[in-house]
Design a protein around this motif. Structure first.
Motif, PDB file in Angstrom:
ATOM      1  N   LYS A  99       0.834  -1.193   0.000  1.00  0.00           N
ATOM      2  CA  LYS A  99       0.000   0.000   0.000  1.00  0.00           C
ATOM      3  C   LYS A  99       0.876   1.254   0.000  1.00  0.00           C
ATOM      4  CE  LYS A  99      -3.969   2.093   2.205  1.00  0.00           C
ATOM      5  NZ  LYS A  99      -4.956   2.012   3.289  1.00  0.00           N
TER       6      LYS A  99
ATOM      7  N   HIS B  58      -7.377  11.354  -1.438  1.00  0.00           N
ATOM      8  CA  HIS B  58      -8.377  10.331  -1.707  1.00  0.00           C
ATOM      9  C   HIS B  58      -7.664   9.006  -1.962  1.00  0.00           C
ATOM     10  CE1 HIS B  58     -11.790   8.391  -3.927  1.00  0.00           C
ATOM     11  NE2 HIS B  58     -12.469   9.003  -2.972  1.00  0.00           N
ATOM     12  N   LYS B  59      -8.444   7.958  -2.157  1.00  0.00           N
ATOM     13  CA  LYS B  59      -7.866   6.636  -2.354  1.00  0.00           C
ATOM     14  C   LYS B  59      -6.861   6.613  -3.490  1.00  0.00           C
ATOM     15  CE  LYS B  59      -9.139   1.840  -3.301  1.00  0.00           C
ATOM     16  NZ  LYS B  59     -10.240   0.881  -3.566  1.00  0.00           N
ATOM     17  N   ASN B  60      -7.200   7.224  -4.610  1.00  0.00           N
ATOM     18  CA  ASN B  60      -6.332   7.182  -5.789  1.00  0.00           C
ATOM     19  C   ASN B  60      -5.875   8.554  -6.262  1.00  0.00           C
ATOM     20  OD1 ASN B  60      -8.577   4.707  -6.521  1.00  0.00           O
ATOM     21  ND2 ASN B  60      -6.402   4.198  -6.441  1.00  0.00           N
TER      22      ASN B  60
ATOM     23  N   SER C 192       2.998   5.521  -7.747  1.00  0.00           N
ATOM     24  CA  SER C 192       2.602   6.899  -7.484  1.00  0.00           C
ATOM     25  C   SER C 192       3.234   7.774  -8.552  1.00  0.00           C
ATOM     26  CB  SER C 192       3.080   7.332  -6.098  1.00  0.00           C
ATOM     27  OG  SER C 192       2.885   8.709  -5.896  1.00  0.00           O
TER      28      SER C 192
ATOM     29  N   LEU D 157      -1.382  10.790  -8.728  1.00  0.00           N
ATOM     30  CA  LEU D 157      -2.229   9.644  -9.042  1.00  0.00           C
ATOM     31  C   LEU D 157      -1.573   8.404  -8.457  1.00  0.00           C
ATOM     32  CD1 LEU D 157      -2.999  10.415 -12.808  1.00  0.00           C
ATOM     33  CD2 LEU D 157      -4.415  10.962 -10.823  1.00  0.00           C
ATOM     34  N   LYS D 158      -2.336   7.600  -7.737  1.00  0.00           N
ATOM     35  CA  LYS D 158      -1.718   6.488  -7.013  1.00  0.00           C
ATOM     36  C   LYS D 158      -2.642   5.282  -6.971  1.00  0.00           C
ATOM     37  CE  LYS D 158      -3.214   8.442  -2.539  1.00  0.00           C
ATOM     38  NZ  LYS D 158      -3.845   7.333  -1.842  1.00  0.00           N
ATOM     39  N   ASN D 159      -2.033   4.118  -6.828  1.00  0.00           N
ATOM     40  CA  ASN D 159      -2.754   2.893  -6.532  1.00  0.00           C
ATOM     41  C   ASN D 159      -1.883   2.074  -5.589  1.00  0.00           C
ATOM     42  OD1 ASN D 159      -0.749   1.719  -8.137  1.00  0.00           O
ATOM     43  ND2 ASN D 159      -2.055   1.649  -9.950  1.00  0.00           N
ATOM     44  N   ASN D 160      -2.117   0.792  -5.519  1.00  0.00           N
ATOM     45  CA  ASN D 160      -1.336  -0.033  -4.610  1.00  0.00           C
ATOM     46  C   ASN D 160       0.072  -0.323  -5.113  1.00  0.00           C
ATOM     47  OD1 ASN D 160      -3.471  -0.160  -2.846  1.00  0.00           O
ATOM     48  ND2 ASN D 160      -4.233  -2.114  -3.631  1.00  0.00           N
ATOM     49  N   TYR D 161       0.391   0.164  -6.314  1.00  0.00           N
ATOM     50  CA  TYR D 161       1.677  -0.171  -6.911  1.00  0.00           C
ATOM     51  C   TYR D 161       2.542   1.034  -7.246  1.00  0.00           C
ATOM     52  CZ  TYR D 161      -0.894  -4.511  -7.532  1.00  0.00           C
ATOM     53  OH  TYR D 161      -1.646  -5.624  -7.307  1.00  0.00           O
TER      54      TYR D 161
END
Length: 465
Positions: free
Chosen positions: A17, A91-93, A149, A143-147
């Motif tokens: 994360k 936010h989440k992403n 940024s 911009l981000k996710n679990n992998y």
């Protein structure tokens, strides 16, 4: 080239994360407070997804505008204020931030010796072309996710374990626009080994000949229990009559295109951090390479070093602290016999500055800088007293510029309000290199050589949401 790029990308995406929020408007005293909280094992409160923060700075300054590492804030002779609202959404992403800032001042004219070339972008030199009184700082998105940024913005950055100086990247200037891909916070490789990775490219700067140039850096940090190691490679490219654009600069670490024409800086640091005892010891070492530099025997002729320590919980008192830091960027010993890289003296790169302030160490070219400090920190109250001795142009001319200053800071922080009062008293000799050997032997000074400055700064940070 493609194989190398795929290896780097594969390494970066092996993440859990992501923690993507950069530290915004960080300062010397905030760094002390953050490290003290780690020593005392104080857990930070959970922040909401949306933050609105009011920042205000009021100052009175009697002479030189010499505050350093203030995220580009400029305090000229006279009085004035900065007022801004920081909007931060996580936010989440997606992460968004923007801080509109207004500067009001009542300035007085200067009558100072003129500093030229590499010494013209030191913090004690009044700005020639100040940016507009209205300014958008900390503007950007992630911009981000679990992998991964990915982001673009003008947040300030800091590299290395020092809190007064960094040899390559600090918050001394305003933040410049840059793209980055990052692993965010520490990520685990094993139970005892963690890492961080970041790749950054600036948008185009312009030099005096209107040529574009760029700063591209690749950072890797590893942590094994209490031991931390960092490697950063900076390439400053462009600035010449060569076809060079952003796409070239982004991939210059991989393609090595025209690499012999660019300035390369390799920076390493080693630090021992023990939060149980409150002891932090570090050394940072860096080597610049100009396009003319000998890559053999004398490659490290212009090496620079930054070393020091910080001790929290001193003298068996959890609230006491002290520390020391020394940065040395003096020109190489053999500069008069062989071609020698000198720190940050490249005119084609505006002497490694952004808006007339260096993005690296504030002491700049051919300098050294020594700081000692003591302090007290409780749950709400922080008090710091520091002494600083600095030289500029030690090999450039005798006598060099010498500066001695002391700073007294008080901070009160509770709930959503933070108040800080900072007083700086500074004494300069040989300002602008106006003195000669004869002045030293006769203990006489040319007009303008002696400069005295007293500055009072009051800051308010109020978190509305």
């Amino acid at each position: 080239m493609k194989k190398t790029a795929l290896i780097i990308l594969f390494f970066i995406i092996q993440l859990n994360k992501l923690y993507a929020q950069e530290k915004i408007n960080f300062s010397f005293i905030k760094r002390i407070q953050a490290e003290m909280a780690l020593y005392k094992n104080v857990k930070s409160f959970e922040k909401s997804d949306f933050n609105l923060i009011l920042n205000q700075h009021y100052y009175i300054n009697t002479n030189l505008p010499n505050f350093q590492n203030k995220n580009g804030l400029y305090f000229p002779k006279g009085s004035g204020s900065y007022k801004s609202f920081l909007f931060f959404l996580s936010h989440k992403n997606l992460i968004l931030s923007i801080e509109p800032q207004i500067f009001n001042s009542n300035e007085y004219e200067y009558s100072l010796p003129v500093k030229e070339e590499a010494f013209s972008v030191l913090n004690d030199v009044p700005l020639n072309a100040r940016s507009n009184d209205s300014h958008l700082k900390n503007l950007g998105f992630v911009l981000k996710n679990n992998y991964l940024s990915l982001g673009y913005g003008n947040w300030n950055q800091w590299w290395g374990p020092g809190i007064h100086n960094s040899l390559v990247l600090s918050n001394n200037s305003e933040g410049y626009n840059h793209f980055f891909i990052s692993s965010g916070n520490w990520k685990k490789i094993s139970n005892i080994l963690d890492y961080k990775v970041k790749y950054t490219t600036s948008s185009a700067f312009r030099n005096q000949r209107n040529f574009k140039y760029f700063l591209t850096n690749f950072d890797i940090e590893l942590k094994l229990r209490n031991i931390e190691f960092g490697l950063s490679k900076h390439v400053v490219s462009g600035g010449r009559a060569i076809n060079w654009d952003l796409n070239d600069a982004v991939f210059v670490h991989i393609t090595k295109k025209n690499i012999n024409y660019w300035t390369i800086i390799n920076d390493f640091y080693f630090t021992y951090n023990n939060n149980d005892t409150g002891l932090r010891i570090f050394v940072e070492y860096a080597v610049p390479r100009e396009f003319f530099a000998d890559t053999g025997l004398y490659y490290d002729n212009s090496n620079a070093i930054n070393l020091g320590f910080r001790k929290y919980g001193a003298f068996d008192n959890n609230n006491l602290l002290f520390g020391f830091e020394y940065a040395r960027l003096l020109q190489g010993t053999f500069y008069n016999t062989i071609a020698t890289s000198n720190w940050y003296d490249q005119k084609k790169y505006n002497y490694m500055s952004y808006r007339e302030r260096r993005w690296g160490p504030h002491s700049g070219t051919d300098s050294d800088d020594m700081l000692g400090f003591i302090g007290y920190n409780s749950n709400y109250f922080t008090m710091l007293y520091s002494l600083n001795f600095e030289r500029h142009g030690a090999a450039f001319k005798f006598p060099p510029e010498t500066k001695f200053e002391y700073v007294f800071s008080i901070s009160y922080k509770k709930d959503h309000v933070s108040l800080q009062l900072e007083y700086e008293n500074e004494y300069f000799e040989h300002y602008g290199f106006v003195d000669s050997n004869e002045n030293v032997w006769n203990e006489e000074f040319e007009p303008g050589s002696i400069q005295r400055t007293k500055t009072l700064l009051f800051s308010i940070e109020y978190r509305l949401f």
